[in-house]
Design an enzyme around this catalytic site. Structure first.
Site, PDB file in Angstrom:
ATOM      1  N   ILE A  27       0.834  -1.213   0.000  1.00  0.00           N
ATOM      2  CA  ILE A  27       0.000   0.000   0.000  1.00  0.00           C
ATOM      3  C   ILE A  27       0.863   1.256   0.000  1.00  0.00           C
ATOM      4  O   ILE A  27       0.448   2.299  -0.525  1.00  0.00           O
ATOM      5  CB  ILE A  27      -1.008  -0.005   1.181  1.00  0.00           C
ATOM      6  CG1 ILE A  27      -2.109   1.047   0.950  1.00  0.00           C
ATOM      7  CG2 ILE A  27      -0.324   0.220   2.511  1.00  0.00           C
ATOM      8  CD1 ILE A  27      -2.979   0.789  -0.229  1.00  0.00           C
ATOM      9  N   ALA A  28       2.073   1.170   0.541  1.00  0.00           N
ATOM     10  CA  ALA A  28       2.977   2.334   0.498  1.00  0.00           C
ATOM     11  C   ALA A  28       3.335   2.662  -0.952  1.00  0.00           C
ATOM     12  O   ALA A  28       3.424   3.842  -1.323  1.00  0.00           O
ATOM     13  CB  ALA A  28       4.234   2.049   1.314  1.00  0.00           C
ATOM     14  N   ARG A  30       1.361   2.072  -3.539  1.00  0.00           N
ATOM     15  CA  ARG A  30       0.166   2.717  -4.124  1.00  0.00           C
ATOM     16  C   ARG A  30       0.027   4.156  -3.664  1.00  0.00           C
ATOM     17  O   ARG A  30      -0.390   5.042  -4.414  1.00  0.00           O
ATOM     18  CB  ARG A  30      -1.085   1.926  -3.729  1.00  0.00           C
ATOM     19  CG  ARG A  30      -1.411   0.832  -4.729  1.00  0.00           C
ATOM     20  CD  ARG A  30      -2.734   0.187  -4.420  1.00  0.00           C
ATOM     21  NE  ARG A  30      -3.833   1.128  -4.381  1.00  0.00           N
ATOM     22  CZ  ARG A  30      -5.001   0.893  -3.766  1.00  0.00           C
ATOM     23  NH1 ARG A  30      -5.192  -0.271  -3.166  1.00  0.00           N
ATOM     24  NH2 ARG A  30      -5.955   1.792  -3.771  1.00  0.00           N
ATOM     25  N   SER A  48      11.799   2.649   7.165  1.00  0.00           N
ATOM     26  CA  SER A  48      11.592   1.208   7.072  1.00  0.00           C
ATOM     27  C   SER A  48      12.296   0.562   8.258  1.00  0.00           C
ATOM     28  O   SER A  48      13.117   1.196   8.921  1.00  0.00           O
ATOM     29  CB  SER A  48      12.194   0.708   5.746  1.00  0.00           C
ATOM     30  OG  SER A  48      12.249  -0.702   5.729  1.00  0.00           O
ATOM     31  N   ARG A  49      12.000  -0.729   8.472  1.00  0.00           N
ATOM     32  CA  ARG A  49      12.720  -1.424   9.538  1.00  0.00           C
ATOM     33  C   ARG A  49      14.175  -1.667   9.147  1.00  0.00           C
ATOM     34  O   ARG A  49      15.000  -1.943   9.993  1.00  0.00           O
ATOM     35  CB  ARG A  49      12.028  -2.750   9.861  1.00  0.00           C
ATOM     36  CG  ARG A  49      10.661  -2.577  10.506  1.00  0.00           C
ATOM     37  CD  ARG A  49       9.914  -3.886  10.480  1.00  0.00           C
ATOM     38  NE  ARG A  49       9.759  -4.374   9.116  1.00  0.00           N
ATOM     39  CZ  ARG A  49       9.439  -5.610   8.770  1.00  0.00           C
ATOM     40  NH1 ARG A  49       9.223  -6.499   9.706  1.00  0.00           N
ATOM     41  NH2 ARG A  49       9.319  -5.955   7.507  1.00  0.00           N
ATOM     42  N   HIS A  91       0.035  -0.770  14.013  1.00  0.00           N
ATOM     43  CA  HIS A  91      -0.514   0.578  13.860  1.00  0.00           C
ATOM     44  C   HIS A  91      -0.472   1.400  15.145  1.00  0.00           C
ATOM     45  O   HIS A  91      -0.139   2.580  15.132  1.00  0.00           O
ATOM     46  CB  HIS A  91      -1.960   0.515  13.347  1.00  0.00           C
ATOM     47  CG  HIS A  91      -2.053   0.148  11.889  1.00  0.00           C
ATOM     48  ND1 HIS A  91      -3.246   0.011  11.224  1.00  0.00           N
ATOM     49  CD2 HIS A  91      -1.094  -0.110  10.963  1.00  0.00           C
ATOM     50  CE1 HIS A  91      -3.024  -0.315   9.957  1.00  0.00           C
ATOM     51  NE2 HIS A  91      -1.722  -0.398   9.781  1.00  0.00           N
ATOM     52  N   LYS A 109      -6.154   1.657   7.357  1.00  0.00           N
ATOM     53  CA  LYS A 109      -7.252   0.932   7.985  1.00  0.00           C
ATOM     54  C   LYS A 109      -6.850  -0.510   8.208  1.00  0.00           C
ATOM     55  O   LYS A 109      -6.049  -1.024   7.407  1.00  0.00           O
ATOM     56  CB  LYS A 109      -8.544   1.040   7.171  1.00  0.00           C
ATOM     57  CG  LYS A 109      -8.453   0.953   5.650  1.00  0.00           C
ATOM     58  CD  LYS A 109      -7.795  -0.209   4.964  1.00  0.00           C
ATOM     59  CE  LYS A 109      -8.279  -1.597   5.179  1.00  0.00           C
ATOM     60  NZ  LYS A 109      -7.574  -2.608   4.339  1.00  0.00           N
ATOM     61  N   ASP A 190      -9.338  -6.579   7.398  1.00  0.00           N
ATOM     62  CA  ASP A 190      -8.733  -6.074   6.173  1.00  0.00           C
ATOM     63  C   ASP A 190      -9.765  -5.616   5.169  1.00  0.00           C
ATOM     64  O   ASP A 190      -9.654  -4.521   4.601  1.00  0.00           O
ATOM     65  CB  ASP A 190      -7.848  -7.156   5.549  1.00  0.00           C
ATOM     66  CG  ASP A 190      -6.697  -6.537   4.796  1.00  0.00           C
ATOM     67  OD1 ASP A 190      -6.855  -6.274   3.593  1.00  0.00           O
ATOM     68  OD2 ASP A 190      -5.656  -6.285   5.419  1.00  0.00           O
TER      69      ASP A 190
HETATM   70  N1  LIG Z   1      -6.352   1.412   1.636  1.00  0.00           N
HETATM   71  C1  LIG Z   1      -6.228   0.283   0.955  1.00  0.00           C
HETATM   72  O1  LIG Z   1      -6.815   0.079  -0.107  1.00  0.00           O
HETATM   73  C2  LIG Z   1      -5.299  -0.767   1.480  1.00  0.00           C
HETATM   74  C3  LIG Z   1      -4.834  -1.771   0.641  1.00  0.00           C
HETATM   75  C4  LIG Z   1      -3.918  -2.683   1.138  1.00  0.00           C
HETATM   76  C5  LIG Z   1      -3.521  -2.605   2.454  1.00  0.00           C
HETATM   77  N2  LIG Z   1      -4.018  -1.634   3.273  1.00  0.00           N
HETATM   78  C6  LIG Z   1      -3.591  -1.562   4.672  1.00  0.00           C
HETATM   79  O2  LIG Z   1      -2.225  -1.183   4.706  1.00  0.00           O
HETATM   80  C7  LIG Z   1      -1.541  -1.904   5.730  1.00  0.00           C
HETATM   81  C8  LIG Z   1      -0.339  -2.596   5.103  1.00  0.00           C
HETATM   82  O3  LIG Z   1      -0.783  -3.469   4.113  1.00  0.00           O
HETATM   83  P1  LIG Z   1       0.157  -3.910   2.878  1.00  0.00           P
HETATM   84  O4  LIG Z   1      -0.722  -4.659   1.954  1.00  0.00           O
HETATM   85  O5  LIG Z   1       0.927  -2.773   2.367  1.00  0.00           O
HETATM   86  O6  LIG Z   1       1.130  -4.940   3.629  1.00  0.00           O
HETATM   87  P2  LIG Z   1       2.563  -5.438   3.166  1.00  0.00           P
HETATM   88  O7  LIG Z   1       2.676  -5.383   1.690  1.00  0.00           O
HETATM   89  O8  LIG Z   1       2.812  -6.704   3.880  1.00  0.00           O
HETATM   90  O9  LIG Z   1       3.542  -4.327   3.728  1.00  0.00           O
HETATM   91  C9  LIG Z   1       3.598  -3.981   5.094  1.00  0.00           C
HETATM   92  C10 LIG Z   1       4.938  -3.319   5.382  1.00  0.00           C
HETATM   93  O10 LIG Z   1       4.962  -3.009   6.776  1.00  0.00           O
HETATM   94  C11 LIG Z   1       6.284  -3.125   7.283  1.00  0.00           C
HETATM   95  N3  LIG Z   1       6.245  -3.959   8.480  1.00  0.00           N
HETATM   96  C12 LIG Z   1       6.354  -3.514   9.743  1.00  0.00           C
HETATM   97  N4  LIG Z   1       6.282  -4.516  10.623  1.00  0.00           N
HETATM   98  C13 LIG Z   1       6.130  -5.643   9.908  1.00  0.00           C
HETATM   99  C14 LIG Z   1       6.022  -7.007  10.255  1.00  0.00           C
HETATM  100  N5  LIG Z   1       6.059  -7.434  11.523  1.00  0.00           N
HETATM  101  N6  LIG Z   1       5.886  -7.912   9.268  1.00  0.00           N
HETATM  102  C15 LIG Z   1       5.825  -7.498   7.981  1.00  0.00           C
HETATM  103  N7  LIG Z   1       5.949  -6.201   7.594  1.00  0.00           N
HETATM  104  C16 LIG Z   1       6.087  -5.291   8.541  1.00  0.00           C
HETATM  105  C17 LIG Z   1       7.140  -3.689   6.147  1.00  0.00           C
HETATM  106  O11 LIG Z   1       7.857  -2.596   5.613  1.00  0.00           O
HETATM  107  P3  LIG Z   1       9.402  -2.398   6.004  1.00  0.00           P
HETATM  108  O12 LIG Z   1      10.058  -3.696   5.726  1.00  0.00           O
HETATM  109  O13 LIG Z   1       9.817  -1.305   5.137  1.00  0.00           O
HETATM  110  O14 LIG Z   1       9.459  -2.019   7.456  1.00  0.00           O
HETATM  111  C18 LIG Z   1       6.144  -4.198   5.124  1.00  0.00           C
HETATM  112  O15 LIG Z   1       6.613  -4.063   3.813  1.00  0.00           O
HETATM  113  C19 LIG Z   1      -2.569  -2.847   6.369  1.00  0.00           C
HETATM  114  O16 LIG Z   1      -3.016  -2.296   7.585  1.00  0.00           O
HETATM  115  C20 LIG Z   1      -3.704  -2.893   5.358  1.00  0.00           C
HETATM  116  O17 LIG Z   1      -4.988  -3.032   5.950  1.00  0.00           O
HETATM  117  C21 LIG Z   1      -4.870  -0.710   2.798  1.00  0.00           C
END
Ligand SMILES: NC(=O)c1ccc[n+]([C@@H]2O[C@H](COP(=O)([O-])OP(=O)(O)OC[C@H]3O[C@@H](n4cnc5c(N)ncnc54)[C@H](OP(=O)(O)O)[C@@H]3O)[C@@H](O)[C@H]2O)c1
Length: 349
Positions: A27-28, A30, A48-49, A91, A109, A190
């Site tokens: 999502i970052a 996007r 980032s971590r 979060h 969210k 989610d």
């Molecule tokens: N608004 C929307 O349409 C939408 C769509 C998708 C997701 N989301 C929300 O966005 C959030 C993230 O979703 P995502 O799909 O982007 O997830 P993702 O692709 O798994 O990415 C999450 C990022 O969070 C960091 N992170 C921190 N602690 C972590 C841990 N313990 N394990 C794994 N990653 C961790 C990592 O970045 P670093 O390695 O850089 O730290 C990882 O790349 C969720 O809360 C989701 O509900 C919203």
């Protein structure tokens, strides 16, 4: 639109609002694409971590600041607001860290795993005079704006039922965050949050919830169906799944007509309206990634010195978390490490 509570300090007057992005996942990416279409804001740093991931993300999107920890991002003096894009389970800690460091926050969210966390995050924002909003981006899309106008104008009379589903099929992959209990996985938090926020938009908070669900092999909810009853009689029927391809549509039925939100109900570009006053198609197109519309709202609030958005107020976010807590209680889903007092208690005692 009602003004929200104001933030302690002066409203932001800088012409360009400087964003930090916390985490570098899906999502970052996007968010960055959406920010290309925002002309009064810039992403000035990413955290980032690991430094490697921060550098790779920063290089990809031309971001000047890159930090190998979120503490460093929080200490960056050149930021006004941070977009929290980590998994749900992180979060609360991430958001509190930025709020206490004097940064406003837009958090993905669901804002939190449960109502207790959401309430603490709202309290921290208020105590520090910082803006906080849950990223319910649907609410800022043209279609949702038109929907609000239609409902306010009484186009379908009194809304009586909302039917909404959001779900897709993903192979069960225990390492993916959607299937990882420790990261707040499952369909409800989610995807189910989108039907729930639609019910909340139409009816407010429910007074009764009846839910059933199926927990899969990794312990997360793979399919959930819930009925939300509201004091005035409105019913919300919510379905969500990560192992079934649901219709992803919504329909609001009222005493004098109906509105349909075609797939995907969280980001439609058209509304279909019918009933006693005739049928009509309301087009609500937008270009690019609609995720950016919420950024305009954050900018508006910061420039006007508001501590929260009247479109997604913190009290509503906490109420929605309570609803999700109650659904989880009924389907037997508890996340590891959740404090007993954080999850809304069983109303029956
Ligand atoms: N608004 C929307 O349409 C939408 C769509 C998708 C997701 N989301 C929300 O966005 C959030 C993230 O979703 P995502 O799909 O982007 O997830 P993702 O692709 O798994 O990415 C999450 C990022 O969070 C960091 N992170 C921190 N602690 C972590 C841990 N313990 N394990 C794994 N990653 C961790 C990592 O970045 P670093 O390695 O850089 O730290 C990882 O790349 C969720 O809360 C989701 O509900 C919203």
């Amino acid at each position: 639109m009602l003004p929200g509570p104001s933030i302690g300090g002066m409203a932001l007057s800088t012409e360009t609002i400087r964003w930090g992005v916390a985490a570098t996942g899906g999502i970052a990416v996007r968010f960055m694409e959406g920010m290309q279409l925002v002309d009064d804001g810039v992403v000035a740093a990413v955290g980032s971590r690991t430094l490697d991931r921060a550098v790779a993300f920063a290089d990809r999107f031309g971001i000047p600041g890159r930090h190998g920890s979120l503490d460093e991002l929080a200490a960056d003096p050149d930021l006004d607001v941070v977009y929290v894009a980590s998994p749900h389970s992180a979060h609360e800690a991430d958001t509190v860290r930025f709020l206490e460091a004097g940064k406003h926050v837009l958090c993905e969210k669901p804002l939190a795993l449960n109502a207790g966390q959401a309430q603490r995050m709202a309290d921290t924002a208020r105590a520090n005079g910082m803006f906080l909003m849950e990223a319910i981006w649907s609410r800022f899309l043209p279609a949702y704006q038109r929907l609000g106008e239609l409902l306010a104008a009484g186009r379908i009379g009194t809304p009586l039922m909302v039917e909404a589903s959001f779900g897709f099929t993903r192979p069960v992959t225990p390492e993916h965050r959607l299937f990882d209990l420790a990261l707040g996985g499952g369909s409800l938090l989610d995807l189910g949050i989108y039907p729930v926020q639609l019910c909340s938009l139409v009816f407010g908070a429910p007074d009764r919830v009846a839910a059933v669900g199926h927990l899969g092999s990794t312990g997360v909810d793979e399919r959930v169906a819930a009925v939300l009853h509201h004091r005035a009689g409105g019913l919300g029927i919510v379905q969500t799944a990560i192992t079934a391809p649901l219709a992803c549509e919504a329909r609001i039925s009222g005493s004098e007509g109906w509105v349909r939100l075609p797939a995907f109900m969280h980001c439609p570009q058209q509304l279909l309206v019918g009933g006693q006053r005739g049928d009509e198609v309301v087009d609500a197109p937008f270009e690019g990634d609609g995720i950016r519309f919420q950024v305009h709202e954050v900018h508006r609030c910061l420039r006007e010195g508001l501590g929260e958005s009247p479109v997604v107020p913190l009290a509503e976010t906490v109420e929605m978390a309570r609803t999700l807590d109650e659904v989880r209680r009924q389907i037997g889903l508890r996340y590891p490490g959740e404090q007993a007092g954080d999850v809304t208690p069983d109303p029956a005692g």
